[in-house]
Design a protein around this motif. Structure first.
Motif, PDB file in Angstrom:
ATOM      1  N   PRO B  96       1.149  -1.438   0.053  1.00 42.03           N
ATOM      2  CA  PRO B  96       0.034   0.287  -0.479  1.00 42.03           C
ATOM      3  C   PRO B  96       1.068   1.508  -0.187  1.00 42.03           C
ATOM      4  CG  PRO B  96      -0.161  -0.524   2.288  1.00 42.03           C
ATOM      5  CD  PRO B  96       0.619  -2.178   1.520  1.00 42.03           C
ATOM      6  N   PHE B  97       0.460   2.580  -0.500  1.00 36.57           N
ATOM      7  CA  PHE B  97       1.064   3.245  -0.822  1.00 36.57           C
ATOM      8  C   PHE B  97       1.060   3.833   0.403  1.00 36.57           C
ATOM      9  CE2 PHE B  97      -0.858   3.682  -5.385  1.00 36.57           C
ATOM     10  CZ  PHE B  97       0.523   3.896  -5.392  1.00 36.57           C
ATOM     11  N   ASP B 104      -7.673   6.535   0.459  1.00 38.59           N
ATOM     12  CA  ASP B 104      -6.960   7.064  -0.769  1.00 38.59           C
ATOM     13  C   ASP B 104      -6.404   5.663  -0.979  1.00 38.59           C
ATOM     14  OD1 ASP B 104      -7.679   9.992   0.225  1.00 38.59           O
ATOM     15  OD2 ASP B 104      -6.082  10.317   0.673  1.00 38.59           O
ATOM     16  N   ASN B 105      -6.139   5.016  -0.528  1.00 38.45           N
ATOM     17  CA  ASN B 105      -5.143   3.598  -1.318  1.00 38.45           C
ATOM     18  C   ASN B 105      -6.140   2.947  -2.009  1.00 38.45           C
ATOM     19  OD1 ASN B 105      -2.002   2.437  -0.364  1.00 38.45           O
ATOM     20  ND2 ASN B 105      -2.280   3.758   1.259  1.00 38.45           N
ATOM     21  N   LYS B 144      -7.356   6.444   8.640  1.00 43.02           N
ATOM     22  CA  LYS B 144      -6.216   6.442   8.984  1.00 43.02           C
ATOM     23  C   LYS B 144      -4.532   5.555   7.617  1.00 43.02           C
ATOM     24  CE  LYS B 144      -7.117   6.818  13.538  1.00 43.02           C
ATOM     25  NZ  LYS B 144      -8.118   5.661  14.181  1.00 43.02           N
ATOM     26  N   PRO B 145      -3.695   5.496   8.516  1.00 40.54           N
ATOM     27  CA  PRO B 145      -2.695   4.754   6.988  1.00 40.54           C
ATOM     28  C   PRO B 145      -3.267   3.890   6.805  1.00 40.54           C
ATOM     29  CG  PRO B 145      -1.971   6.116   9.213  1.00 40.54           C
ATOM     30  CD  PRO B 145      -3.178   6.031   9.285  1.00 40.54           C
ATOM     31  N   GLY B 146      -2.460   3.314   5.697  1.00 39.95           N
ATOM     32  CA  GLY B 146      -3.071   2.060   5.396  1.00 39.95           C
ATOM     33  C   GLY B 146      -1.941   1.105   5.626  1.00 39.95           C
ATOM     34  N   ALA B 147      -1.056   2.095   6.207  1.00 36.52           N
ATOM     35  CA  ALA B 147       0.378   0.881   6.555  1.00 36.52           C
ATOM     36  C   ALA B 147       0.024   1.579   8.222  1.00 36.52           C
ATOM     37  CB  ALA B 147       1.696   1.722   6.630  1.00 36.52           C
ATOM     38  N   GLY B 148      -1.344   1.012   8.582  1.00 34.65           N
ATOM     39  CA  GLY B 148      -0.991   0.552  10.220  1.00 34.65           C
ATOM     40  C   GLY B 148      -1.810  -0.679  10.021  1.00 34.65           C
ATOM     41  N   LEU B 149      -2.024  -1.387   8.968  1.00 30.33           N
ATOM     42  CA  LEU B 149      -2.990  -2.315   9.025  1.00 30.33           C
ATOM     43  C   LEU B 149      -1.967  -3.711   9.347  1.00 30.33           C
ATOM     44  CD1 LEU B 149      -5.244  -1.825   6.007  1.00 30.33           C
ATOM     45  CD2 LEU B 149      -5.773  -1.585   8.666  1.00 30.33           C
ATOM     46  N   SER B 150      -2.189  -5.266   9.230  1.00 30.28           N
ATOM     47  CA  SER B 150      -1.228  -6.342  10.092  1.00 30.28           C
ATOM     48  C   SER B 150      -1.581  -6.435   7.987  1.00 30.28           C
ATOM     49  CB  SER B 150      -2.422  -7.167  10.520  1.00 30.28           C
ATOM     50  OG  SER B 150      -3.057  -7.884   9.316  1.00 30.28           O
ATOM     51  N   ARG B 156      -5.428  -6.908   1.801  1.00 31.36           N
ATOM     52  CA  ARG B 156      -6.251  -7.427   1.000  1.00 31.36           C
ATOM     53  C   ARG B 156      -7.119  -6.221   0.782  1.00 31.36           C
ATOM     54  NH1 ARG B 156      -9.439  -9.572   5.474  1.00 31.36           N
ATOM     55  NH2 ARG B 156      -7.745 -10.160   6.822  1.00 31.36           N
ATOM     56  N   LEU B 157      -6.097  -4.946   1.632  1.00 29.36           N
ATOM     57  CA  LEU B 157      -6.387  -3.538   1.107  1.00 29.36           C
ATOM     58  C   LEU B 157      -5.208  -3.625  -0.764  1.00 29.36           C
ATOM     59  CD1 LEU B 157      -6.907  -0.595   1.871  1.00 29.36           C
ATOM     60  CD2 LEU B 157      -4.502  -0.682   2.300  1.00 29.36           C
ATOM     61  N   CYS B 158      -4.475  -4.283  -0.602  1.00 32.59           N
ATOM     62  CA  CYS B 158      -4.146  -4.452  -2.350  1.00 32.59           C
ATOM     63  C   CYS B 158      -5.054  -4.312  -3.507  1.00 32.59           C
ATOM     64  CB  CYS B 158      -2.607  -4.507  -2.566  1.00 32.59           C
ATOM     65  SG  CYS B 158      -1.702  -3.985  -1.422  1.00 32.59           S
ATOM     66  N   ILE B 159      -5.549  -5.511  -2.933  1.00 33.50           N
ATOM     67  CA  ILE B 159      -6.793  -6.551  -3.671  1.00 33.50           C
ATOM     68  C   ILE B 159      -8.185  -5.297  -3.998  1.00 33.50           C
ATOM     69  CG2 ILE B 159      -8.454  -8.673  -3.854  1.00 33.50           C
ATOM     70  CD1 ILE B 159      -5.840  -9.922  -2.352  1.00 33.50           C
ATOM     71  N   ALA B 160      -8.069  -4.970  -2.832  1.00 33.01           N
ATOM     72  CA  ALA B 160      -9.210  -3.958  -3.137  1.00 33.01           C
ATOM     73  C   ALA B 160      -8.156  -2.560  -3.496  1.00 33.01           C
ATOM     74  CB  ALA B 160      -9.485  -3.321  -1.671  1.00 33.01           C
ATOM     75  N   ARG B 161      -7.604  -2.236  -3.364  1.00 28.76           N
ATOM     76  CA  ARG B 161      -6.639  -1.502  -4.828  1.00 28.76           C
ATOM     77  C   ARG B 161      -6.921  -1.695  -5.901  1.00 28.76           C
ATOM     78  NH1 ARG B 161      -1.138   0.870  -3.658  1.00 28.76           N
ATOM     79  NH2 ARG B 161      -0.539  -1.693  -4.044  1.00 28.76           N
ATOM     80  N   ALA B 162      -6.867  -2.670  -6.059  1.00 27.18           N
ATOM     81  CA  ALA B 162      -6.862  -3.357  -8.022  1.00 27.18           C
ATOM     82  C   ALA B 162      -8.064  -3.617  -8.323  1.00 27.18           C
ATOM     83  CB  ALA B 162      -5.785  -4.925  -7.720  1.00 27.18           C
TER      84      ALA B 162
END
Lengths: 324, 258
Positions: B96-97, B104-105, B144-150, B156-162
């Motif tokens: 994630p960014f 925003d991600n 909140k920043p995406g980098a704070g997730l596990s 899964r955030l990256c999949i959502a982004r895609a």
């Protein structure tokens, strides 16, 4: 040394003595290096204070608010205001001019230039740092001043309404603007080199994250490279700013110095702490010398404060908890 | 809209080195295809050439054609940027960014496509996060920043982004290799749901994973170091793992080689 001897027969490896001698030696060396730096800094500070204080006692004017520099008159009257102002203005101007160019060069080398061009270009930029500052001074005075006169006149004519970009004497030339431009060229290599190294360190996973979404190169830079490089660019800018604050001989050559508060950047005149020291040290009397050293102390403090502020900024803008 | 992907004599190069030799295959829409094979066999390279990410590496290029519903993505007048906006990709490590919020991600791909309308963005961020089985976990902290997730949540955030940009094809390059078994299971479940909407191609080192998630499996291998990778065989996953046509495939899937 028993520590390097092979294990005695029957004795467990775990019970062998630690090989502490080289480790300790190295530790002492490293600590010594750190303390030497501290000692040098403290020495400079003490020297500056000791020499400055007597002169400051003789100063009949307010050192911080007076806009004059007559330490060898009786009574002595001098103030740091004009010098500190000129120092900050020229350095800021240099930063404003140098940062966009330096970032452009760094981004070009890191992401746009073909490999065959990137390396030599990097060397050339680094080479700019190797030119002696007196050469920059004469370049500014003999080349940049006449050749930028047209531009300066044009800016003064059409932008004088901004007040800042004007001239109060009707002439242009050996102004803060010229000094700032020369300083910009001088700090360009350090800012560009550090930024370039940071851009090259942006993790591939981050760049590919943007590219795989269909980002153009500029969008990749905006989303991946610049956020990652933010704190590093801030540090680079501060290093450049520090160099510009302390630059002496080039500014001394380029400016036609006076002790007036020049508020218009294109007006000839103004002065900086370092340039003033270089230009007046040889003629200064006893109080005069002390006064110059006091000004050096102020420069020392300004640089220190700038560095501390920049560190705070750099810490703050580092993305928290980022996984790289 | 899910699309068919057709590789026509695709070879991939790094400079003069031929990393992958002459791969032809057809991947049907709304199916999951797994690429398996030993390290260095070129399966990731083939995957990366399907959305023109291969050429991001200096000196890398391909020969042959890749057709997306009859359209060659390597045609001279096709811009790689547009290809990547049509074919999504998820990487080995969640990326994630780091300076962007969760919202925003997910919205980043849409913003690249010029979507500015806030209502549209909010609607599709929610749909994508729901699609990635992440919505319930993050709906209260979208800023909140995406980098704070596990790690698993980040993937899964990256999949959502895609999937936010409704790609025609979704490429996944070992998407679970940096995740723990529970997160891996979550992603595998997600892949099973996503194939109703997308054509999915996944590179995996984990053969159980291939049997769990894919309909079709393609086996790649290399003869030795410095040799190009080749597609050995491609068939339904059940056939590849129970009764493969090639001895080399059988040796690999039964663990006797690679």
């Amino acid at each position: 040394m028993t520590s390097t001897a092979p294990a005695a027969p029957g004795r467990s490896r775990l019970l062998q003595e630690r090989r502490t001698v080289p480790d300790r030696g190295f530790r002492v060396l490293v600590i010594a290096a750190a303390y030497v730096v501290l000692a040098i800094l403290a020495g400079i500070a003490i020297f500056l204070v000791l020499k400055a204080v007597p002169a400051l006692h003789k100063d009949t004017a307010n050192f911080f608010t007076t806009f004059a520099w007559n330490p060898d008159n009786t009574p002595a009257q001098f103030g740091i205001g004009v010098l500190a102002y000129g120092t900050l203005v020229t350095a800021l101007l240099a930063l404003v001019i140098a940062i966009p160019v330096a970032l452009g060069v760094a981004l070009f080398i890191a992401y746009y230039a073909p490999r065959a061009l990137a390396q030599p270009l990097g060397y050339l930029v680094d080479l700019l740092a190797a030119v002696p500052s007196i050469v920059y001074g004469f370049w500014g005075l003999l080349f940049l001043r006449p050749y930028s006169a047209g531009l300066q006149t044009w800016v003064a004519r059409y932008f004088s309404w901004t007040h800042v970009l004007g001239t109060s004497t009707g002439t242009v030339g050996q102004s803060f603007f010229l000094a700032g431009t020369v300083l910009a060229v001088m700090i360009l290599p350090i800012v560009a080199a550090i930024s370039r190294e940071i851009f090259l360190q942006v993790p591939q996973t981050q760049r590919e994250a943007a590219l795989a979404l269909g980002a153009t190169k500029w969008e990749m830079i905006k989303w991946s490279a610049l956020p990652y490089a933010r704190s590093g660019i801030a540090s680079a800018a501060v290093l450049g700013f520090g160099r510009a604050l302390g630059e002496t001989i080039a500014v001394a050559i380029v400016l036609s110095t006076n002790y007036e508060l020049v508020s218009k950047l294109l007006s000839p005149g103004g002065n900086t702490i370092a340039a003033n020291i270089a230009l007046t040290y040889s003629d200064a009397g006893q109080v005069g010398t002390g006064a110059l050293i006091a000004s050096g102390l102020v420069l020392f403090v300004i640089t220190l404060v700038v560095n501390l502020v920049a560190r705070a900024i750099a810490r703050q803008s580092t993305p928290a908890g980022s996984v790289v | 809209m899910a699309k068919r992907v057709e590789l026509d004599s695709l070879s991939c190069f790094y400079g003069k080195f031929r990393a992958v030799d002459d791969v032809s295959m057809t991947i049907e829409p709304k199916s999951v295809t797994a690429f398996i094979g030993p390290s260095g066999c070129g399966k990731s390279t083939v995957l990366r050439s399907l959305n023109r990410m291969h050429e991001v590496t200096p000196g890398a290029r391909v020969e042959g054609r890749v057709l997306l519903d009859e359209e060659d993505i390597y045609a001279p007048d096709v811009d790689a940027v547009n290809v990547r906006r049509t074919i999504g990709m998820v990487f080995q490590r969640p990326n994630p960014f780091p300076t962007m919020s969760i919202f925003d991600n997910v919205a980043s791909g849409l913003r690249l496509n010029g979507v500015r309308n806030k209502a549209v963005l909010e609607e599709s961020v929610e749909r994508s996060l729901r699609g990635a089985n992440l919505w319930e976990e993050v709906k209260d902290r979208l800023k909140k920043p995406g980098a704070g997730l596990s790690g698993g949540q980040q993937q899964r955030l990256c999949i959502a982004r895609a999937i936010a940009v409704q790609p025609a094809v979704l490429l996944m390059d070992e998407p679970c290799s940096a995740l723990d078994p529970i997160s891996t299971l979550a992603i595998e479940d997600l892949i099973n749901e996503l194939k109703d909407e997308f054509t999915i191609i996944i590179v995996t080192h984990n053969m159980q994973q291939a049997t769990r998630v894919s309909d079709v499996t393609a086996f790649f291998t290399i003869a030795g170091t410095g040799q190009p990778g080749k597609l050995i065989e491609m068939d339904t996953t059940s056939k590849i793992f129970s009764n493969p046509g090639e001895k080399r495939t059988e040796d690999y899937v039964t663990g006797r080689f690679g």
